[in-house]
Design a protein around this motif. Structure first.
Motif, PDB file in Angstrom:
ATOM      1  N   PHE A  66     -47.198  71.240  14.893  1.00  0.00           N
ATOM      2  CA  PHE A  66     -48.074  70.210  15.438  1.00  0.00           C
ATOM      3  C   PHE A  66     -49.546  70.586  15.359  1.00  0.00           C
ATOM      4  O   PHE A  66     -50.401  69.714  15.408  1.00  0.00           O
ATOM      5  CB  PHE A  66     -47.670  69.873  16.885  1.00  0.00           C
ATOM      6  CG  PHE A  66     -46.373  69.131  16.963  1.00  0.00           C
ATOM      7  CD1 PHE A  66     -46.322  67.765  16.755  1.00  0.00           C
ATOM      8  CD2 PHE A  66     -45.187  69.807  17.214  1.00  0.00           C
ATOM      9  CE1 PHE A  66     -45.123  67.074  16.804  1.00  0.00           C
ATOM     10  CE2 PHE A  66     -43.981  69.122  17.278  1.00  0.00           C
ATOM     11  CZ  PHE A  66     -43.956  67.756  17.067  1.00  0.00           C
TER      12      PHE A  66
ATOM     13  N   TYR B 130     -50.008  69.452  11.683  1.00  0.00           N
ATOM     14  CA  TYR B 130     -49.416  68.160  11.304  1.00  0.00           C
ATOM     15  C   TYR B 130     -48.613  68.267  10.023  1.00  0.00           C
ATOM     16  O   TYR B 130     -48.797  67.512   9.074  1.00  0.00           O
ATOM     17  CB  TYR B 130     -50.496  67.072  11.177  1.00  0.00           C
ATOM     18  CG  TYR B 130     -51.173  66.759  12.482  1.00  0.00           C
ATOM     19  CD1 TYR B 130     -50.614  65.867  13.394  1.00  0.00           C
ATOM     20  CD2 TYR B 130     -52.364  67.389  12.826  1.00  0.00           C
ATOM     21  CE1 TYR B 130     -51.222  65.594  14.604  1.00  0.00           C
ATOM     22  CE2 TYR B 130     -52.982  67.123  14.039  1.00  0.00           C
ATOM     23  CZ  TYR B 130     -52.404  66.233  14.925  1.00  0.00           C
ATOM     24  OH  TYR B 130     -53.003  65.969  16.119  1.00  0.00           O
TER      25      TYR B 130
ATOM     26  N   HIS C 212     -50.952  61.771  12.842  1.00  0.00           N
ATOM     27  CA  HIS C 212     -51.035  61.971  14.294  1.00  0.00           C
ATOM     28  C   HIS C 212     -50.062  61.030  15.004  1.00  0.00           C
ATOM     29  O   HIS C 212     -49.338  61.440  15.918  1.00  0.00           O
ATOM     30  CB  HIS C 212     -52.463  61.737  14.780  1.00  0.00           C
ATOM     31  CG  HIS C 212     -52.602  61.841  16.254  1.00  0.00           C
ATOM     32  ND1 HIS C 212     -52.600  63.046  16.919  1.00  0.00           N
ATOM     33  CD2 HIS C 212     -52.712  60.891  17.205  1.00  0.00           C
ATOM     34  CE1 HIS C 212     -52.704  62.829  18.221  1.00  0.00           C
ATOM     35  NE2 HIS C 212     -52.779  61.531  18.423  1.00  0.00           N
TER      36      HIS C 212
ATOM     37  N   GLY D 116     -46.626  62.169  14.576  1.00  0.00           N
ATOM     38  CA  GLY D 116     -46.456  63.366  15.389  1.00  0.00           C
ATOM     39  C   GLY D 116     -46.209  63.048  16.852  1.00  0.00           C
ATOM     40  O   GLY D 116     -45.422  63.736  17.517  1.00  0.00           O
TER      41      GLY D 116
END
Length: 118
Positions: free
Chosen positions: A25, A28, A42, A45
């Motif tokens: 994370f 990404y 994002h 994610g």
């Protein structure tokens, strides 16, 4: 804690491992077992982290909306459909028989992977 009674385990870090994959994370990126990396957005994610924080638990669209924000309605539902579809593609899921992100029609989604944070 997700609304509706489901408890979200606290994500402890910027890396989670599940079913031969590693989600980074902080960068990404999804990394498969061979080290091949696939970037994710994002928004993707956010959905992935929500799934990884609550594996093997039903997450309703309402819970997704509460956790991720966004106005109720068709546009939110469509945005979620697109994000989940893109995640499935990146995880090389068979769209007709996904093994990790299952749709429970009329109820929501369940992430079926075994998740380890750290």
């Amino acid at each position: 804690r997700l609304r509706g009674g489901a408890r979200a385990a606290p994500s402890s870090g910027d890396r989670a491992q599940f079913n031969g994959w590693t989600a980074h994370f902080d960068r990404y990126v999804l990394e498969d077992g061979t080290g091949q990396e696939t970037p994710f957005s994002h928004a993707e994610g956010e959905v992935l982290r929500l799934f990884l924080d609550s594996p093997k638990r039903l997450i309703s669209r309402q819970q997704m909306q509460d956790a991720l924000g966004g106005a109720a309605g068709e546009s939110f539902d469509r945005a979620m459909d697109v994000r989940i579809s893109r995640l499935r593609t990146k995880l090389r899921e068979d769209p007709k028989n996904p093994r990790l992100i299952k749709t429970i029609y009329g109820a929501g989604y369940i992430f079926l992977g075994d998740v380890e944070w750290g």
